[in-house]
Design a protein around this motif. Structure first.
Motif, short mmCIF file in Angstrom:
data_model
loop_
_atom_site.label_atom_id
_atom_site.label_comp_id
_atom_site.label_asym_id
_atom_site.label_seq_id
_atom_site.Cartn_x
_atom_site.Cartn_y
_atom_site.Cartn_z
N ALA A 71 -12.59 -0.89 -0.87
CA ALA A 71 -12.00 0.37 -1.29
C ALA A 71 -12.88 1.51 -0.82
N SER B 42 -11.89 -7.94 -0.58
CA SER B 42 -11.27 -6.66 -0.89
C SER B 42 -12.23 -5.51 -0.59
N SER C 182 -3.00 -8.70 4.24
CA SER C 182 -3.31 -7.32 3.88
C SER C 182 -2.45 -6.35 4.66
N SER D 199 -11.79 -1.38 -6.87
CA SER D 199 -11.29 -0.02 -6.76
C SER D 199 -12.34 0.95 -7.27
N ALA E 268 -1.91 -1.82 5.26
CA ALA E 268 -2.40 -0.49 4.91
C ALA E 268 -1.53 0.58 5.57
N CYS F 256 -8.51 -7.57 3.95
CA CYS F 256 -8.19 -6.21 3.52
C CYS F 256 -8.44 -5.22 4.65
N CYS F 257 -7.63 -4.17 4.71
CA CYS F 257 -7.85 -3.12 5.71
C CYS F 257 -7.47 -1.77 5.09
N ARG F 258 -8.19 -0.72 5.46
CA ARG F 258 -7.90 0.63 4.97
C ARG F 258 -8.22 1.64 6.06
N HIS G 106 0.85 -1.19 0.00
CA HIS G 106 0.00 0.00 0.00
C HIS G 106 0.88 1.23 0.00
#
Lengths: 342, 79
Positions: free
Chosen positions: A193, A191, A106, A235, A108, A150-152, A66
């Motif tokens: 986004a 995933s 994942s 995305s 971030a 996934c992480c954000r 990332h």
């Protein structure tokens, strides 16, 4: 028993009826595809990017990477049990974070660049402060009952996670607690986004669906179907009005949010490998998609044509990312290398 | 707020969840795809000239280029 079956049949009938109505509504507004609309747009010709740097440092498969918002630092995660923070201008490693669990899926970077997060088969999202003298675990977010895919980060105080337990969760980093749980997928979430305005997010799952969520309300607003296998990558198009997905069915698709349907399908008869990751160039014209065939193929998002390939990895391309300034593209692979191209 | 464990949901729970979700989605007002595709096309064309990955970049301006051989041994000095 008979009553239960009758109830299920009634529910199924209701579902089928509603789905048919939605399909009819979508068809009613479907007066063109993207490729048809882009007929007058000049083709790109061959897009030939050069390999600028190969970053060596991991000792096992790389699963995720990332970019930092400064477009210079980047964090990568490998099943060698480490996160590495790189200065991509010099190729130097800035920080190494040893992981409790090597089975990472994942990683971030927080927008502030103070924090990084990672997680995987441990079901936990661990947040680290990398500005301390040596990386310090800030929080262990432990409530998912499946792997962390996934992480954000939204900020230093909130993070979104997607999990094999089919849910996504918004966490408060100050308390370590869940603020919101997003439930609607019936397959592992692979995933996620964030929308450019941060009010929405999208998730892709093994139920072959992509879903658009209202981040604050916690509700699923729209569902996009069409893929015939797991969606591994997702995305937003930079305007925020469309999304791009990549799947094990070997195709990528663009869905428009306001017409609520697929507008382009990126498939090639010679491409028989699943899509693992994807990233868009800043204008949205190019889609970089990482595949199991060891390549990252480049698609013209408007014309739906393959316009180039990034070749050089010796194993599956597992992650792809374009920095905020759009100056290059990074690919990470099971061959343990990260490559920078432009 | 507990994490809902999908394994705990019965088939009926899942079916009810699906019906309720479809009832939400059916109300959406949908735009013509021609209008949407036009907007996407315009967005791209407005930004494509500045898109480095489409237009390319000169050696001097390239942040990822390998450092020149003149300073090769002292790469770290510039880093």
């Amino acid at each position: 028993m008979a009553a239960e079956k009758a109830e299920m049949d009634a529910l199924k009938k209701e579902c089928d009826g509603l789905r048919a109505q939605i399909e009819a509504a979508r068809k009613a507004v479907n007066d063109t595809t993207m490729t048809a609309a882009a007929n007058g747009v000049a083709p790109l010709g061959r897009v030939q990017l050069k390999l600028r740097k190969s970053l060596k440092g991991h000792l096992a498969k790389i699963y995720a990477m990332h970019w930092s918002e400064d477009s210079r630092q980047m964090v990568s995660a490998s099943q060698d049990g480490k996160l590495l923070v790189w200065d991509t201008f010099t190729g130097n490693k800035l920080v190494a974070v040893p992981l409790k669990s090597a089975w990472v899926m994942s990683v971030a970077f927080a927008p502030s660049a103070n924090l990084v997060a990672s997680g995987g088969l441990d079901n936990i999202c661990t947040v680290y402060n990398i500005k301390a003298a040596s990386p310090k675990t800030l929080r262990e977010l432990d409530a998912h009952t499946g792997y962390l895919s996934c992480c954000r980060f939204l900020s230093d105080s909130e993070i979104l996670t997607a999990s094999g337990d089919t849910t996504c969760v918004l966490w408060d980093l100050e308390t370590g607690k869940q603020k919101m749980v997003y439930t609607n997928h019936i397959g592992d979430c692979m995933s996620l986004a964030l929308s450019p305005d941060m009010n929405m997010f999208i998730s892709g799952a093994c139920d072959s669906l992509a879903k658009l969520w209202d981040l604050r309300e916690g509700t699923c607003k729209q569902t996009f179907s069409g893929h015939t296998s797991d969606i591994n990558a997702i995305s937003f198009f930079p305007s925020g009005n469309a999304i791009v997905t990549g799947s094990d069915d070997c195709s990528c698709k663009m869905y428009d949010l306001r017409s609520d349907q697929e507008v382009t399908d990126y498939t090639d008869a010679t491409l028989n490998a699943g899509v693992t990751s994807l990233a868009l160039s800043n204008s949205g014209r190019l889609i970089f998609a990482g595949y199991d065939d060891f390549n990252c193929h480049i698609w013209d998002s408007l014309k739906g044509e393959k316009v180039g390939v990034l070749s050089g990895h010796d194993n599956r391309v597992s992650c792809t990312g374009v920095p905020a300034d759009g100056m290059g593209v990074c690919t990470g692979s099971w061959d343990s290398f990260l490559k920078l191209w432009n | 707020m507990p994490v809902i464990n999908v394994d705990d949901l019965t088939d009926k729970d899942k079916a009810v969840m699906e019906v309720n979700q479809l009832k939400i989605e059916i109300k959406l007002e949908r735009w013509l795809t021609s209008k949407c595709c036009e907007e996407i096309k315009e967005y791209i064309q407005a930004g494509v000239e500045e898109d480095t990955l489409v237009k390319g970049i000169s050696e001097e301006k390239n942040p990822f280029k390998e450092k020149g051989t003149l300073c090769g041994a002292r790469g770290a000095f510039w880093g």
